[in-house]
Design an enzyme around this catalytic site. Structure first.
Site, PDB file in Angstrom:
ATOM      1  N   HIS A   1      -4.580 -44.944 -66.123  1.00 41.39           N
ATOM      2  CA  HIS A   1      -4.139 -44.475 -67.428  1.00 41.39           C
ATOM      3  C   HIS A   1      -4.559 -43.046 -67.747  1.00 41.39           C
ATOM      4  CE1 HIS A   1      -3.516 -48.729 -69.319  1.00 41.39           C
ATOM      5  NE2 HIS A   1      -2.974 -48.613 -68.112  1.00 41.39           N
TER       6      HIS A   1
ATOM      7  N   CYS B   1     -26.492 -40.294 -63.651  1.00 45.74           N
ATOM      8  CA  CYS B   1     -27.781 -40.044 -64.297  1.00 45.74           C
ATOM      9  C   CYS B   1     -28.327 -41.413 -64.689  1.00 45.74           C
ATOM     10  CB  CYS B   1     -27.665 -39.080 -65.483  1.00 45.74           C
ATOM     11  SG  CYS B   1     -26.792 -39.680 -66.947  1.00 45.74           S
TER      12      CYS B   1
END
Length: 143
Positions: free
Chosen positions: A98, A65
């Site tokens: 992670h 966006c």
């Protein structure tokens, strides 16, 4: 591998450029829209992308966006989506290593195309490290 992609009008052009790069790299694309720069609401397309990913229409997802903020929020409302808004190559790599991010968000008004491609490649080429990260990702998925 198939990548689900979605955007609002402000992210449309960057989405199309990243999609072209992904196709050149041999990925299949499942595009949930939007299909132009005509104004639309980012929550609709963040939700559509998240739902398509969780329905198995793709292996990973990307959303765009103006800033990446709103559409990432919308995508993360879909249970099982771990959408990371990234603004650097290191963030993109760590999102996978992670957090095992299964979706990436970027801002079409903020991120130059070449930089978006570098972040995309870093995310796609990174591997989830597991180990102590596994517990935290499981906690996210259980929320």
């Amino acid at each position: 591998m198939t990548i689900v992609i979605g955007s609002d009008h402000a992210g449309y052009e960057l989405k199309m450029k990243v999609a072209a790069h992904l196709k050149d790299m041999g990925y299949d694309i499942y595009d949930v829209g939007c299909d132009s720069t005509d104004p639309v609401d980012y929550p609709v397309y963040g939700q559509k992308a998240g739902q398509a990913l969780m329905a198995g229409k793709g292996d990973l997802g990307m959303v765009f966006c103006g800033s990446g903020i709103g559409i990432s929020m919308a995508a993360n409302k879909v249970k099982g989506v771990r959408c990371a808004l990234v603004t650097s190559v290191e963030m993109a790599k760590l999102a996978k290593q992670h957090n095992n991010a299964n979706m990436l968000a970027m801002g079409g008004r903020l991120i130059p195309t070449e930089f978006a491609i570098q972040m995309t490649d870093a995310w796609l080429n990174a591997e989830f490290l597991g180990g102590h990260h596994e517990k935290r990702v499981k906690m996210l998925d259980e929320m």
